[in-house]
Design a protein around this motif. Structure first.
Motif, short mmCIF file in Angstrom:
data_model
loop_
_atom_site.label_atom_id
_atom_site.label_comp_id
_atom_site.label_asym_id
_atom_site.label_seq_id
_atom_site.Cartn_x
_atom_site.Cartn_y
_atom_site.Cartn_z
N LEU A 28 0.89 -1.15 0.00
CA LEU A 28 0.00 0.00 0.00
C LEU A 28 0.92 1.20 0.00
O LEU A 28 1.76 1.34 0.90
CB LEU A 28 -0.90 0.02 1.24
CG LEU A 28 -1.67 1.32 1.47
CD1 LEU A 28 -2.64 1.61 0.34
CD2 LEU A 28 -2.39 1.27 2.80
N VAL A 29 0.82 2.03 -1.03
CA VAL A 29 1.69 3.20 -1.15
C VAL A 29 0.84 4.46 -1.09
O VAL A 29 -0.03 4.68 -1.93
CB VAL A 29 2.48 3.18 -2.47
CG1 VAL A 29 3.38 4.41 -2.59
CG2 VAL A 29 3.31 1.89 -2.60
N LEU A 30 1.10 5.28 -0.07
CA LEU A 30 0.48 6.59 0.06
C LEU A 30 1.46 7.58 -0.56
O LEU A 30 2.62 7.64 -0.14
CB LEU A 30 0.22 6.93 1.53
CG LEU A 30 -0.58 5.88 2.31
CD1 LEU A 30 -0.65 6.27 3.78
CD2 LEU A 30 -1.96 5.68 1.73
N LYS A 48 12.52 2.92 -6.65
CA LYS A 48 12.66 2.47 -5.26
C LYS A 48 11.46 1.62 -4.84
O LYS A 48 11.61 0.56 -4.24
CB LYS A 48 12.78 3.67 -4.32
CG LYS A 48 14.11 4.35 -4.35
CD LYS A 48 15.14 3.49 -3.71
CE LYS A 48 16.46 4.21 -3.57
NZ LYS A 48 17.51 3.36 -3.03
N ILE A 49 10.25 2.09 -5.15
CA ILE A 49 9.04 1.36 -4.76
C ILE A 49 8.99 -0.01 -5.44
O ILE A 49 8.73 -1.02 -4.80
CB ILE A 49 7.78 2.19 -5.10
CG1 ILE A 49 7.71 3.44 -4.22
CG2 ILE A 49 6.52 1.33 -4.92
CD1 ILE A 49 6.68 4.46 -4.68
N ALA A 50 9.24 -0.04 -6.73
CA ALA A 50 9.13 -1.29 -7.49
C ALA A 50 10.16 -2.33 -7.05
O ALA A 50 9.91 -3.53 -7.15
CB ALA A 50 9.29 -1.02 -8.99
N ASN A 51 11.31 -1.87 -6.57
CA ASN A 51 12.40 -2.79 -6.27
C ASN A 51 12.74 -2.95 -4.80
O ASN A 51 13.65 -3.73 -4.47
CB ASN A 51 13.65 -2.36 -7.05
CG ASN A 51 13.43 -2.45 -8.53
OD1 ASN A 51 13.15 -3.52 -9.06
ND2 ASN A 51 13.52 -1.33 -9.22
N ILE A 52 12.04 -2.25 -3.93
CA ILE A 52 12.37 -2.33 -2.50
C ILE A 52 12.20 -3.77 -2.01
O ILE A 52 11.23 -4.45 -2.34
CB ILE A 52 11.53 -1.33 -1.67
CG1 ILE A 52 12.14 -1.18 -0.28
CG2 ILE A 52 10.06 -1.71 -1.63
CD1 ILE A 52 11.64 0.03 0.48
#
Length: 150
Positions: A28-30, A48-52
């Motif tokens: 869940l990304v705010l 960053k989000i796709a690969n964290i």
């Protein structure tokens, strides 16, 4: 740009009694957009989000990404991530981007994350009164700010 990323077992967004986005295991990304954000900020944050790597591997270590666990993303716009709380008790939101900038940036983030992950990104409704439900896994919550890249 600022993102609050929560590792979830499931999450959904409801607007006017209807589900607009729903995922099982994933993130869940705010997402908050600031007036000074650029396309470069968007590209960096999307990567960053796709690969964290915050999903557990077979040894229980946070060592897997969304792709490794077939996770999905629920992306929610949230201007309140840029609340100014230094003075008084009523937050100010002057740093948050206005809709003419924020909406295209939000839509670009949807497209970029979809491209990077190879899956459909589930979403809320920009500017709507949204009800977000989630089961936080861990809990694991990470905050990433593009103004703090180094």
């Amino acid at each position: 740009m600022r993102a609050v990323i929560q590792r979830v077992l499931e999450a959904n967004c409801v607007v006017d009694g209807k589900i607009t986005g729903e995922i099982g295991k994933g993130l869940l990304v705010l997402l908050g957009v600031e007036e000074k954000d650029t396309e470069e900020d968007l590209e960096w944050l999307a990567g960053k989000i796709a690969n964290i790597r915050i999903f557990s591997d077979e040894n229980g270590l946070m060592n897997q990404s969304l792709a490794d666990c077939n996770g999905k993303i629920l992306l929610i716009s949230q201007f309140t991530l840029f609340a100014a709380t230094k003075k008084g008790n009523r937050p100010g939101f002057t740093r948050a981007a206005k809709p003419p900038l924020a909406i295209p940036m939000y839509e670009s983030m949807i497209h970029k994350l979809s491209t990077l992950t190879g899956t459909k990104v589930e979403v809320g409704v920009f500017g709507a009164d949204m009800k977000i439900s989630l089961i936080n896994d861990g809990p694991v919550t990470i905050i990433i700010d593009t103004q703090q890249k180094e």
